[in-house]
Design a protein around this motif. Structure first.
Motif, mmCIF file in Angstrom:
data_model
loop_
_atom_site.group_PDB
_atom_site.id
_atom_site.type_symbol
_atom_site.label_atom_id
_atom_site.label_comp_id
_atom_site.label_asym_id
_atom_site.label_seq_id
_atom_site.Cartn_x
_atom_site.Cartn_y
_atom_site.Cartn_z
ATOM 1 N N VAL A 140 -8.492 -0.906 -9.062
ATOM 2 C CA VAL A 140 -7.433 -1.380 -10.072
ATOM 3 C C VAL A 140 -7.029 0.257 -10.384
ATOM 4 O O VAL A 140 -7.902 1.338 -10.161
ATOM 5 N N ILE A 141 -5.659 0.338 -10.572
ATOM 6 C CA ILE A 141 -4.941 1.722 -10.794
ATOM 7 C C ILE A 141 -4.704 2.128 -12.161
ATOM 8 O O ILE A 141 -4.090 0.996 -12.902
ATOM 9 N N PHE A 142 -5.081 3.162 -12.816
ATOM 10 C CA PHE A 142 -4.857 3.632 -14.027
ATOM 11 C C PHE A 142 -3.897 4.513 -13.890
ATOM 12 O O PHE A 142 -4.307 5.839 -13.654
ATOM 13 N N PRO A 143 -2.559 4.564 -14.112
ATOM 14 C CA PRO A 143 -1.326 5.505 -13.881
ATOM 15 C C PRO A 143 -1.612 6.336 -15.184
ATOM 16 O O PRO A 143 -2.166 6.034 -16.098
ATOM 17 N N PRO A 144 -0.827 7.590 -15.422
ATOM 18 C CA PRO A 144 -0.801 8.380 -16.447
ATOM 19 C C PRO A 144 0.154 7.395 -17.474
ATOM 20 O O PRO A 144 0.952 6.714 -17.331
ATOM 21 N N TRP A 145 -0.417 7.537 -18.785
ATOM 22 C CA TRP A 145 0.332 6.746 -19.932
ATOM 23 C C TRP A 145 1.270 7.691 -20.295
ATOM 24 O O TRP A 145 2.111 7.321 -21.178
ATOM 25 N N ILE A 146 1.619 9.086 -19.814
ATOM 26 C CA ILE A 146 2.740 9.869 -20.140
ATOM 27 C C ILE A 146 3.771 9.391 -19.309
ATOM 28 O O ILE A 146 5.082 10.129 -19.497
ATOM 29 N N ASN A 147 3.457 8.700 -18.315
ATOM 30 C CA ASN A 147 4.709 8.189 -17.341
ATOM 31 C C ASN A 147 4.758 6.789 -17.122
ATOM 32 O O ASN A 147 3.682 6.014 -17.349
ATOM 33 N N ARG A 148 5.707 6.444 -16.395
ATOM 34 C CA ARG A 148 5.785 5.130 -16.106
ATOM 35 C C ARG A 148 5.052 4.695 -14.706
ATOM 36 O O ARG A 148 5.125 5.369 -13.888
ATOM 37 N N PHE A 149 4.334 3.595 -14.438
ATOM 38 C CA PHE A 149 3.280 3.095 -13.527
ATOM 39 C C PHE A 149 4.242 3.222 -12.226
ATOM 40 O O PHE A 149 3.657 3.418 -11.070
ATOM 41 N N TYR A 150 5.519 2.954 -12.046
ATOM 42 C CA TYR A 150 6.135 2.703 -10.826
ATOM 43 C C TYR A 150 6.401 4.033 -9.977
ATOM 44 O O TYR A 150 6.882 3.866 -8.823
ATOM 45 N N ILE A 151 5.988 5.078 -10.376
ATOM 46 C CA ILE A 151 5.670 6.209 -9.560
ATOM 47 C C ILE A 151 4.813 5.944 -8.312
ATOM 48 O O ILE A 151 5.473 6.340 -7.082
ATOM 49 N N LEU A 152 4.187 4.826 -8.314
ATOM 50 C CA LEU A 152 3.184 4.461 -7.291
ATOM 51 C C LEU A 152 3.951 3.063 -6.792
ATOM 52 O O LEU A 152 3.339 2.387 -5.643
ATOM 53 N N ASP A 153 5.107 2.789 -7.216
ATOM 54 C CA ASP A 153 5.743 1.333 -6.389
ATOM 55 C C ASP A 153 7.180 1.751 -6.736
ATOM 56 O O ASP A 153 8.007 0.949 -7.429
ATOM 57 N N LEU A 154 7.756 2.898 -6.071
ATOM 58 C CA LEU A 154 9.250 3.184 -5.891
ATOM 59 C C LEU A 154 9.861 2.316 -5.088
ATOM 60 O O LEU A 154 9.672 1.043 -5.001
ATOM 61 N N THR A 155 10.667 2.651 -4.196
ATOM 62 C CA THR A 155 11.357 1.829 -3.143
ATOM 63 C C THR A 155 10.292 1.193 -2.035
ATOM 64 O O THR A 155 9.165 1.898 -2.159
ATOM 65 N N PRO A 156 10.354 0.300 -1.568
ATOM 66 C CA PRO A 156 9.216 -0.426 -0.755
ATOM 67 C C PRO A 156 8.944 0.655 0.392
ATOM 68 O O PRO A 156 7.643 0.534 0.590
ATOM 69 N N GLU A 157 9.617 1.543 0.877
ATOM 70 C CA GLU A 157 9.128 2.196 1.941
ATOM 71 C C GLU A 157 8.547 3.334 1.258
ATOM 72 O O GLU A 157 7.636 3.947 2.128
ATOM 73 N N LYS A 158 8.320 3.668 0.042
ATOM 74 C CA LYS A 158 7.742 4.713 -0.512
ATOM 75 C C LYS A 158 6.373 4.149 -1.360
ATOM 76 O O LYS A 158 5.676 4.823 -1.732
ATOM 77 N N SER A 159 6.361 3.008 -1.365
ATOM 78 C CA SER A 159 5.353 2.228 -2.402
ATOM 79 C C SER A 159 4.054 2.370 -1.793
ATOM 80 O O SER A 159 3.698 1.654 -0.744
ATOM 81 N N PHE A 160 3.134 2.905 -2.961
ATOM 82 C CA PHE A 160 1.700 3.105 -2.501
ATOM 83 C C PHE A 160 1.275 1.554 -2.745
ATOM 84 O O PHE A 160 0.359 1.184 -2.064
ATOM 85 N N VAL A 161 1.642 0.985 -3.777
ATOM 86 C CA VAL A 161 1.424 -0.335 -4.218
ATOM 87 C C VAL A 161 1.413 -1.249 -2.859
ATOM 88 O O VAL A 161 0.671 -2.114 -2.459
ATOM 89 N N PRO A 163 7.574 -6.429 -12.564
ATOM 90 C CA PRO A 163 6.664 -5.472 -12.918
ATOM 91 C C PRO A 163 6.433 -5.669 -14.540
ATOM 92 O O PRO A 163 5.852 -4.617 -15.053
ATOM 93 N N GLY A 164 6.673 -6.803 -15.012
ATOM 94 C CA GLY A 164 6.468 -6.878 -16.639
ATOM 95 C C GLY A 164 7.450 -6.356 -17.428
ATOM 96 O O GLY A 164 8.352 -5.461 -17.172
ATOM 97 N N SER A 165 7.177 -6.350 -18.807
ATOM 98 C CA SER A 165 8.100 -6.131 -19.825
ATOM 99 C C SER A 165 7.681 -4.602 -20.477
ATOM 100 O O SER A 165 8.859 -3.912 -20.912
ATOM 101 N N TYR A 166 6.527 -4.374 -20.415
ATOM 102 C CA TYR A 166 6.021 -3.142 -21.009
ATOM 103 C C TYR A 166 6.787 -2.006 -20.180
ATOM 104 O O TYR A 166 7.095 -0.860 -20.817
ATOM 105 N N VAL A 167 6.739 -1.967 -18.971
ATOM 106 C CA VAL A 167 7.568 -0.816 -18.166
ATOM 107 C C VAL A 167 9.014 -0.921 -18.269
ATOM 108 O O VAL A 167 9.567 0.252 -18.228
ATOM 109 N N ARG A 168 9.467 -1.677 -19.016
ATOM 110 C CA ARG A 168 11.000 -1.839 -19.377
ATOM 111 C C ARG A 168 11.306 -1.261 -20.828
ATOM 112 O O ARG A 168 12.453 -1.088 -21.184
#
Length: 594
Positions: A249-270, A587-592
């Motif tokens: 389970v990944i806990f990203p910073p609450w000061i940023n959007r989680f998708y820093i770890l799920d950018l474009t597919p070629e960069k996505s840690f997820v 990615p859900g509605s919270y991130v939007r």
């Protein structure tokens, strides 16, 4: 521009057509300003005082605002006065150093005109000479304690970055060339860009419309399987026949959007994790509004991290999870581990991974410069009405830490050259701000950054339980970025001094973001490992072995050592096939939400 080597050349006077054109340019610029402020007034904003020196019209040179030559002359005079003032600050005007054939590595002065044109070459060399002397004097001032010297160093660096001749139209040869080529259209386009940013309250760092969450960012397939007032829990769809038994389970910073770890597919840690056979979950924090304005440490630990851990354990019928905490979420993950230890529940987390996270803030870097009484008072004013902090203020603070790259380069590109910034997914994320619960944000800064209470045994409590990070026995993987300016590596290293369980420290090339988001396929950067005991970061570095590329595979191998058992990727391992039914697609509605 006339040839500088021919002193007998008579400048060509502007024709009537030229004056008419430049008058039209200035008139269009004024019209754009008036339309912008008319729109602001319709929203309840006050009309600015155009005679104020803040707008540059308080003391007009001969010719007035409609005279472009007068404005350029005023700008050149201002720059000359600036150099003179700098010289007086150092006890005498300093002459520019002699010319050098050394290649220019400063991107601000990469254009050939900065060396080939004698005027701009002199301006460049004078600026760099004076800047070096100002910065050098900071180190020579006697009687300053380390904190005061750090503040002076940061303020001086910010000042010299802001005063770079590349930031001003009349002393930037590229801007002058573009202005002549486009007959001023670049300045009008730049003004339009500036007014757009003023209306948005944020500097544009990437091409508008190039990226969209769910379209070309955060596209790894999955489902939101739980939603609380504080977070959504995303479960990602497996792509392998078997997965590791213990989920992550990944806990990203609450000061940023989680998708820093799920950018474009070629960069996505997820995506990479899922393709590596990991049952992966992501917490997507809600951007603060009035409904969670009162959220605090207890909420982010108990109603956030512990609740998500228990939810996953129950869903997959497993005893424990691997937990990842990025930046500030890593700080609270340390508090969560200490709380679970105090409650006799430490076995809920089989291992913990920390991405550029701090638990001891005694060497926390330049962010500590923004914790003075004035800043805390401003935060109180900004949040008094709604109870949450507009994320744009945090974004501006982080930009200030690297003002040369994250502010002034865009001022030149967007406002002076009149260009749109290039499309860049990471900078789109950087500008996608998140609101913060005000009281919790101030408490975080005051208690952890300033007070450093998490580093004290019993310094803070969770739900009335005093915690001690020195009691944490959970095996931990600790990653730091060598050039990290937000969580400096010497600060991240302090996790090693507190936790008492098995620990693996990895120093990655680059900084707070690129040091983490570095997929193996990119073949970039490097990381350092030292398998021998090291008491300090310096000792670690002295004995470390450098490895090329991404550290992700090293982490994956370490994770499997904690528990290498695998299970079929069926049943509850597939989103929606267990007791938690899908709420919506990742990615859900919270991130939007904005």
């Amino acid at each position: 521009m006339t040839n500088d080597t021919n002193t007998n050349t008579t400048p060509t006077l502007p024709t009537l057509e030229d004056w008419q054109h430049w008058t039209l340019v200035m008139g269009r610029a004024q019209q754009m300003m008036m339309e912008y402020w008319a729109e602001q007034m319709s929203r309840g904003q006050k009309m600015p005082d155009w005679s104020s020196p803040a707008f540059g019209f308080g003391a007009q040179p001969s010719g007035g605002a409609n005279d472009p030559m007068a404005l350029m002359s005023a700008g050149a005079q201002a720059w000359a006065k600036g150099l003179e003032t700098w010289g007086k600050m150092m006890g005498g005007v300093v002459a520019a150093p002699p010319a050098s054939d050394t290649p220019i590595r400063d991107r601000r002065f990469a254009a050939p005109e900065w060396q080939e044109n004698p005027i701009f070459d002199t301006i460049r060399r004078s600026y760099l000479q004076i800047s070096d002397q100002l910065l050098g004097q900071v180190e020579e001032v006697e009687g300053l304690d380390p904190d005061a010297r750090q503040k002076l160093r940061f303020a001086t660096r910010s000042f010299v970055d802001a005063m770079a001749p590349s930031n001003f139209a009349v002393t930037n040869p590229q801007v002058l060339k573009r202005t002549l080529e486009t007959r001023g259209e670049n300045l009008l386009k730049g003004l339009s860009n500036m007014l757009r940013d003023l209306a948005a309250g944020q500097l544009t760092q990437t091409k508008p419309g190039a990226f969209e969450v769910g379209r070309n960012l955060a596209t790894t397939p999955g489902k939101v399987v739980k939603e609380t007032p504080l977070y959504q829990l995303i479960q990602y769809t497996p792509t392998t026949d078997e997965v590791l038994r213990t989920p992550v389970v990944i806990f990203p910073p609450w000061i940023n959007r989680f998708y820093i770890l799920d950018l474009t597919p070629e960069k996505s840690f997820v995506k990479w994790c899922v393709d590596q056979g990991i049952s992966l979950f992501m917490v997507s924090w809600k951007s603060a509004d009035e409904s969670i304005a009162d959220a605090g440490l207890d909420d982010y630990v108990l109603n956030g991290q512990v609740d998500a851990i228990d939810t996953i354990r129950d869903l997959l019928d497993v005893e424990s999870v691997h937990a990842i905490g990025y930046c500030v979420a890593g700080t609270t993950l340390a508090a969560t581990l200490a709380y679970l230890q105090a409650k006799g529940q430490a076995d809920k987390v089989k291992s913990a991974t920390f991405f550029t996270a701090q638990v001891d803030f005694s060497e926390a870097g330049d962010l500590k410069l923004f914790l003075g009484d004035e800043t805390m008072g401003l935060l109180q004013q900004l949040t008094a009405e709604k109870g949450y902090l507009d994320g744009r203020y945090m974004a501006a603070t982080f930009n200030l830490l690297r003002g040369r790259d994250l502010i002034w380069s865009y001022v030149v590109n967007n406002y002076l050259m009149g260009d749109e910034p290039a499309p860049f997914d990471l900078l789109h994320w950087n500008s996608d701000t998140t609101n913060l619960p005000a009281a919790w944000h101030r408490n975080y800064l005051d208690t952890l950054y300033k007070g450093n209470k998490l580093a004290e045994k019993g310094g803070i409590s969770v739900a009335g339980t005093p915690i001690d990070i020195g009691s944490v026995k959970t095996p931990s993987y600790i990653q730091a970025g060598r050039e990290d300016h937000i969580a400096p590596p010497q600060s991240v290293w302090k996790v090693m001094d507190h936790f008492v369980g098995e620990k693996r420290f990895v120093l990655a090339g680059s900084g707070h973001i690129a040091g983490v988001v570095n997929p193996p396929s990119a073949g970039k950067y490097q990381y350092w490992i030292n398998d021998e005991p090291a008491a300090t970061l310096d000792a670690f570095v002295a004995g470390a072995k450098e490895h090329a590329g991404s550290w992700w595979p090293d982490w994956r191998a370490w994770l499997e050592k904690q528990d290498g058992a695998k299970v079929k990727a069926t049943g509850a391992r597939v989103p929606g096939k267990g007791k938690l039914k899908p709420i919506e697609d990742a990615p859900g509605s919270y991130v939007r939400a904005r």
